[in-house]
Design a protein around this motif. Structure first.
Motif, PDB file in Angstrom:
ATOM      1  N   LEU A 193     -17.991   4.257   7.160  1.00 48.15           N
ATOM      2  CA  LEU A 193     -16.572   3.974   6.963  1.00 48.15           C
ATOM      3  C   LEU A 193     -16.252   3.686   5.504  1.00 48.15           C
ATOM      4  O   LEU A 193     -15.160   3.991   5.025  1.00 48.15           O
ATOM      5  CB  LEU A 193     -16.151   2.782   7.836  1.00 48.15           C
ATOM      6  CG  LEU A 193     -16.323   2.961   9.350  1.00 48.15           C
ATOM      7  CD1 LEU A 193     -15.952   1.672  10.072  1.00 48.15           C
ATOM      8  CD2 LEU A 193     -15.464   4.113   9.847  1.00 48.15           C
ATOM      9  N   LEU A 194     -17.202   3.094   4.802  1.00 53.74           N
ATOM     10  CA  LEU A 194     -16.962   2.735   3.411  1.00 53.74           C
ATOM     11  C   LEU A 194     -16.964   3.944   2.487  1.00 53.74           C
ATOM     12  O   LEU A 194     -16.486   3.861   1.352  1.00 53.74           O
ATOM     13  CB  LEU A 194     -18.008   1.719   2.938  1.00 53.74           C
ATOM     14  CG  LEU A 194     -18.075   0.397   3.711  1.00 53.74           C
ATOM     15  CD1 LEU A 194     -19.178  -0.482   3.147  1.00 53.74           C
ATOM     16  CD2 LEU A 194     -16.733  -0.316   3.629  1.00 53.74           C
ATOM     17  N   LEU A 195     -17.503   5.079   2.947  1.00 56.20           N
ATOM     18  CA  LEU A 195     -17.592   6.257   2.087  1.00 56.20           C
ATOM     19  C   LEU A 195     -16.275   7.012   2.007  1.00 56.20           C
ATOM     20  O   LEU A 195     -16.065   7.800   1.080  1.00 56.20           O
ATOM     21  CB  LEU A 195     -18.694   7.202   2.606  1.00 56.20           C
ATOM     22  CG  LEU A 195     -20.123   6.641   2.557  1.00 56.20           C
ATOM     23  CD1 LEU A 195     -21.092   7.640   3.184  1.00 56.20           C
ATOM     24  CD2 LEU A 195     -20.530   6.335   1.120  1.00 56.20           C
ATOM     25  N   GLN A 196     -15.380   6.806   2.998  1.00 55.39           N
ATOM     26  CA  GLN A 196     -14.157   7.579   3.053  1.00 55.39           C
ATOM     27  C   GLN A 196     -13.038   6.912   2.250  1.00 55.39           C
ATOM     28  O   GLN A 196     -12.938   5.686   2.186  1.00 55.39           O
ATOM     29  CB  GLN A 196     -13.700   7.743   4.516  1.00 55.39           C
ATOM     30  CG  GLN A 196     -14.696   8.473   5.394  1.00 55.39           C
ATOM     31  CD  GLN A 196     -14.827   9.936   5.014  1.00 55.39           C
ATOM     32  OE1 GLN A 196     -13.901  10.512   4.435  1.00 55.39           O
ATOM     33  NE2 GLN A 196     -15.974  10.538   5.309  1.00 55.39           N
ATOM     34  N   ASN A 197     -12.199   7.743   1.638  1.00 55.08           N
ATOM     35  CA  ASN A 197     -11.000   7.298   0.950  1.00 55.08           C
ATOM     36  C   ASN A 197      -9.788   7.804   1.723  1.00 55.08           C
ATOM     37  O   ASN A 197      -9.725   8.978   2.101  1.00 55.08           O
ATOM     38  CB  ASN A 197     -10.942   7.819  -0.490  1.00 55.08           C
ATOM     39  CG  ASN A 197     -12.000   7.179  -1.365  1.00 55.08           C
ATOM     40  OD1 ASN A 197     -12.290   5.991  -1.205  1.00 55.08           O
ATOM     41  ND2 ASN A 197     -12.573   7.938  -2.285  1.00 55.08           N
ATOM     42  N   TYR A 198      -8.809   6.916   1.949  1.00 55.10           N
ATOM     43  CA  TYR A 198      -7.619   7.258   2.732  1.00 55.10           C
ATOM     44  C   TYR A 198      -6.381   7.005   1.873  1.00 55.10           C
ATOM     45  O   TYR A 198      -6.364   6.159   0.976  1.00 55.10           O
ATOM     46  CB  TYR A 198      -7.535   6.415   4.010  1.00 55.10           C
ATOM     47  CG  TYR A 198      -8.721   6.603   4.923  1.00 55.10           C
ATOM     48  CD1 TYR A 198      -8.733   7.627   5.865  1.00 55.10           C
ATOM     49  CD2 TYR A 198      -9.839   5.778   4.825  1.00 55.10           C
ATOM     50  CE1 TYR A 198      -9.822   7.807   6.703  1.00 55.10           C
ATOM     51  CE2 TYR A 198     -10.929   5.948   5.654  1.00 55.10           C
ATOM     52  CZ  TYR A 198     -10.921   6.967   6.591  1.00 55.10           C
ATOM     53  OH  TYR A 198     -11.993   7.133   7.415  1.00 55.10           O
ATOM     54  N   THR A 199      -5.350   7.760   2.205  1.00 53.03           N
ATOM     55  CA  THR A 199      -4.070   7.625   1.519  1.00 53.03           C
ATOM     56  C   THR A 199      -2.964   7.650   2.563  1.00 53.03           C
ATOM     57  O   THR A 199      -2.960   8.514   3.452  1.00 53.03           O
ATOM     58  CB  THR A 199      -3.852   8.754   0.505  1.00 53.03           C
ATOM     59  OG1 THR A 199      -4.924   8.759  -0.436  1.00 53.03           O
ATOM     60  CG2 THR A 199      -2.529   8.560  -0.231  1.00 53.03           C
ATOM     61  N   CYS A 200      -2.032   6.677   2.450  1.00 54.75           N
ATOM     62  CA  CYS A 200      -0.863   6.682   3.323  1.00 54.75           C
ATOM     63  C   CYS A 200       0.380   6.831   2.455  1.00 54.75           C
ATOM     64  O   CYS A 200       0.472   6.249   1.369  1.00 54.75           O
ATOM     65  CB  CYS A 200      -0.781   5.410   4.163  1.00 54.75           C
ATOM     66  SG  CYS A 200      -0.635   3.883   3.214  1.00 54.75           S
ATOM     67  N   THR A 201       1.320   7.629   2.941  1.00 52.15           N
ATOM     68  CA  THR A 201       2.557   7.901   2.215  1.00 52.15           C
ATOM     69  C   THR A 201       3.734   7.564   3.108  1.00 52.15           C
ATOM     70  O   THR A 201       3.834   8.067   4.235  1.00 52.15           O
ATOM     71  CB  THR A 201       2.636   9.376   1.789  1.00 52.15           C
ATOM     72  OG1 THR A 201       1.516   9.679   0.945  1.00 52.15           O
ATOM     73  CG2 THR A 201       3.925   9.647   1.043  1.00 52.15           C
ATOM     74  N   CYS A 202       4.629   6.686   2.606  1.00 48.40           N
ATOM     75  CA  CYS A 202       5.856   6.326   3.317  1.00 48.40           C
ATOM     76  C   CYS A 202       7.019   7.031   2.620  1.00 48.40           C
ATOM     77  O   CYS A 202       7.223   6.844   1.409  1.00 48.40           O
ATOM     78  CB  CYS A 202       6.069   4.812   3.306  1.00 48.40           C
ATOM     79  SG  CYS A 202       4.754   3.879   4.126  1.00 48.40           S
ATOM     80  N   ARG A 203       7.803   7.813   3.395  1.00 48.61           N
ATOM     81  CA  ARG A 203       8.840   8.629   2.766  1.00 48.61           C
ATOM     82  C   ARG A 203      10.077   8.700   3.648  1.00 48.61           C
ATOM     83  O   ARG A 203       9.985   8.781   4.871  1.00 48.61           O
ATOM     84  CB  ARG A 203       8.308  10.046   2.501  1.00 48.61           C
ATOM     85  CG  ARG A 203       9.306  10.982   1.826  1.00 48.61           C
ATOM     86  CD  ARG A 203       8.662  12.306   1.513  1.00 48.61           C
ATOM     87  NE  ARG A 203       7.593  12.134   0.531  1.00 48.61           N
ATOM     88  CZ  ARG A 203       7.784  12.041  -0.781  1.00 48.61           C
ATOM     89  NH1 ARG A 203       9.005  12.105  -1.277  1.00 48.61           N
ATOM     90  NH2 ARG A 203       6.772  11.903  -1.597  1.00 48.61           N
ATOM     91  N   ASN A 204      11.262   8.601   2.975  1.00 44.42           N
ATOM     92  CA  ASN A 204      12.541   8.920   3.611  1.00 44.42           C
ATOM     93  C   ASN A 204      13.331   9.792   2.631  1.00 44.42           C
ATOM     94  O   ASN A 204      12.819  10.101   1.536  1.00 44.42           O
ATOM     95  CB  ASN A 204      13.272   7.644   4.040  1.00 44.42           C
ATOM     96  CG  ASN A 204      13.829   6.848   2.872  1.00 44.42           C
ATOM     97  OD1 ASN A 204      13.687   7.227   1.713  1.00 44.42           O
ATOM     98  ND2 ASN A 204      14.449   5.723   3.163  1.00 44.42           N
TER      99      ASN A 204
END
Length: 698
Positions: A462-473
């Motif tokens: 789990l520590l090897l992965q990089n995640y990105t979240c984008t909030c958009r309107n």
């Protein structure tokens, strides 16, 4: 023997009586007191008599016509008492009759009769009245319900004990006599009768009772029931019509006793919230328009009357206007305003956009732009009854911080739930990326798209992965990169309790740290036993840390009990993700002050030689400075005589053992202004030799 002597005495008296008839005269009986006696039940009393004209007459007492006791005065034979009177009656030696704790049934007429053979018979009558103190006296009205224009009602009194010798009745403090009130009053022992009662016969009736030993006055409030009379309806405030939201009262009153019970009915149903005939209508609505019926009822007699009134209520839109802004394909904004209902319908418009108005519901679509970000848009709502408005503001996504929640599923896998939520109007849509690639797996993304769930058994994966979240309107968007962290704790604190037996540990976890649980570890003595209160030194006690309490990953505090207040403990928290352990926190100590630690002792040991060396250097410098100063003072500024040098040399070479306490000091030539020789040049100032210092080396 005594009885025989008494009989002989009686015979002798009879013989003497016949022989000397004029010696004793005629037998006479009289009372030693009143013949009319009143007494209190339970009291002792005596009907006292005396006789004359004959000795030792035969005495007989009667109650009415019944003899109750007989005796011959002076006889040794006890009096003959009727059986039912033996506990109460006693005969005195002179023939008087005594009563012991006289009961109620012993009142009446008593007669004493004395007879002497040859001297005739005489008697005397008494009247005894026995009374009791009044107890539990009550007065009641019959019937219980007294109605106007009925036949009659009667007031009666009664008591548990006692007998009234006199009764007096009054109404509202006015004396009632037989035949008063137009012959409507009738007095009888123990009662008062009032015929054809009227409503003005309501009031307070009083009866006063008395006997020689007791008196009492009782009051009874009597109400003559009547009504209801003709109802009277009033509306407040008085208006031709009312609009929804107005408040008004409908009042319905009528005379009656008791006050008639008022019920308001509308649409065939009885309305609540009625007080004293007043119906409160608060914020009336259109469905409350119609015919209202007031029904008055005497709740005791059952008599009823009705009256009606018509209420007109006009409509207004309920509530307040509601504004909203929505996203259209995440490119444009749709402003909406709604205020439904009402007669007539409300007219709505967005003045900021210059569009026309609409009834009950209006929408405006505009292209998204930076000018609309944070702009307050107002919707005007116009109605004949009330004008109102609502506002709405569109905002781009605001700054946010991702958060991670860690759980363990039924398969034993770590579930890291990454949540990204940003305040935005309209609400922002959240998209997820992993390693630069969009996440499209519906099982990983929550229904509202704000959370991403990642599962694996190994936390290192789990520590090897990089995640990105984008909030958009439509007004913009914000992105955040999320890199999961190993189990860790960002802050750790210890709070001891007052008595020293409990300590509270608190800690915090970084927002993106994966933690499924915590191990609370301790070093020091074992915890105090809850049974005997003693500290037990179990294996693992001392300086080594051992786990004493596991806590779940959601925990942020722990309470440790049963500490010994005089012992020293150290605590730390070890975060873990299943079997993977993170760095433990810094150990915090609780307990009495301890000795020096190992590093402190080593520092002190290293500092002692350095301190000694520093002191030796300082002493050498001080000695050198003193020696240099004295050598400088011994230098001669003027040429001295040889005699002076001789003297100086001689003094200098004087052994120390010759300098005793009694030796004289050298004269101060500076003070005496004298010269030791005939030199033409003034000698230099006398400088005494330096003191000799002896140094001892230890």
């Amino acid at each position: 023997m005594k009885r025989h002597d008494g009989l002989c005495g009686q015979v002798l008296m009879i013989v003497l009586g016949f022989a000397f008839p004029d010696a004793n005269g005629q037998l006479l009986v009289s009372a030693l007191g009143a013949s009319w006696v009143d007494t209190l039940a339970g009291a002792n009393l005596t009907l006292a008599v005396s006789f004359s004209g004959a000795p030792d007459p035969a005495v007989t007492w009667f109650k009415g016509s019944l003899p109750i006791i007989t005796w011959t005065v002076g006889s040794d034979v006890p009096p003959d008492v009727a059986e039912e009177y033996r506990e109460v009656l006693r005969l005195e030696p002179n023939g008087s009759l005594s009563f012991v704790r006289v009961p109620l049934g012993f009142d009446g007429d008593y007669k004493v009769e004395m007879t002497k053979s040859g001297l005739g018979t005489d008697s005397f009558n008494f009247t005894l009245r026995v009374f009791e103190l009044f107890q539990n006296v009550t007065v009641t009205a019959l019937p219980d319900v007294i109605e106007e224009d009925s036949e009659q009602f009667q007031l009666q009194y009664g008591m548990l004990r006692g007998l009234a010798e006199r009764q007096l009745w009054s109404f509202n403090d006015l004396r009632i006599a037989e035949g008063e009130g137009g012959s409507r009053y009738s007095l009888r022992p123990g009662s008062l009768t009032v015929r054809e009662p009227r409503r003005n016969d309501s009031g307070q009736y009083t009866v006063s009772l008395s006997n020689p030993f007791s008196s009492v006055t009782l009051h009874l409030n009597v109400t003559v029931l009547y009504g209801p009379d003709e109802p009277r309806i009033q509306t407040s405030p008085v208006q031709d019509f009312y609009v929804p939201g107005d408040s008004l009262t409908l009042s319905c009153q009528a005379d009656g006793s008791p006050q008639p019970l008022v019920e308001w009915m509308f649409g065939g149903e009885t309305l609540p919230d009625i007080h004293m005939g007043v119906l409160n209508l608060t914020r009336v609505q259109i469905n409350q328009s119609g015919l209202y019926t007031c029904e008055l009822r005497n709740q005791i007699t059952g008599a009823q009357r009705q009256q009606t009134v018509t209420l007109n209520v006009y409509d207004r839109p309920p509530g307040n206007p509601q504004c909203s802004v929505l996203s259209e394909d995440n490119r444009s904004l749709q402003y909406g305003c709604q205020w439904s209902g009402g007669t007539p319908p409300a007219r709505l418009s967005f003045l900021d956009f210059g569009n026309g108005s609409s009834l009950e519901n209006v929408t405006v679509s505009v292209n998204a732009s930076s000018e609309l970000d944070g702009k307050i848009v107002t919707c005007q709502a116009q109605h004949p009854v009330e004008n109102s408005k609502c506002i709405v503001t569109a905002e781009s996504p605001q700054y946010f911080l991702p958060s991670v929640r860690t759980d363990v599923d039924s398969d034993g896998k770590i579930v890291a739930s990454i949540r990204c939520l940003s305040h935005a109007t309209p609400p922002a849509a959240v998209s997820w990326f992993r390693g630069g690639q969009p996440v499209i797996d519906g099982d990983l993304i929550s229904d509202d798209t704000t959370s991403l769930h990642v599962r694996h058994r190994n936390v290192s994966v789990l520590l090897l992965q990089n995640y990105t979240c984008t909030c958009r309107n439509p007004l913009g968007g914000r992105s955040k990169h999320v890199h999961l962290q190993e189990p860790s704790i960002s802050n750790f604190s210890l709070f001891p309790h007052k008595d020293g037996t409990i300590v509270t540990l608190t800690w915090e976890v970084p927002p993106t740290s994966i933690v499924t649980g915590f191990d609370i570890q301790m070093s020091g003595p074992a915890l105090v036993s809850a049974d005997d209160g003693n500290v037990s030194q179990s294996r693992g006690s001392g300086d080594s840390f051992r786990t004493i309490l596991p806590k779940p990953g959601t925990a942020r505090s722990a309470d440790i009990f049963h500490l010994h207040p005089k012992s020293t403990y150290r605590f730390r928290v070890l975060p873990r993700a299943l079997m993977t352990e993170g760095q433990p926190t810094k150990a915090l100590r609780i307990g009495p002050a301890g000795g020096l630690s190992g590093p402190a002792i080593a520092g002190i040991a290293a500092g002692i030689p350095c301190s000694l060396l520093f002191l030796l250097l300082m002493c050498g410098l001080i000695y050198f400075f003193i020696y240099w100063s004295r050598a400088k003072r011994r230098q001669t500024r003027y040429p001295g005589s040889r005699a002076a040098e001789k003297v100086t040399t001689t003094q200098t070479q004087t052994p120390h053992n010759l300098l005793t306490g009694s030796a004289m000091t050298s004269p101060d030539y500076n003070r005496l202004r004298q010269t030791p020789s005939s030199l033409s040049v003034a000698p230099p100032t006398f400088v005494p030799p330096p003191p000799v210092r002896v140094a001892t080396t230890v």
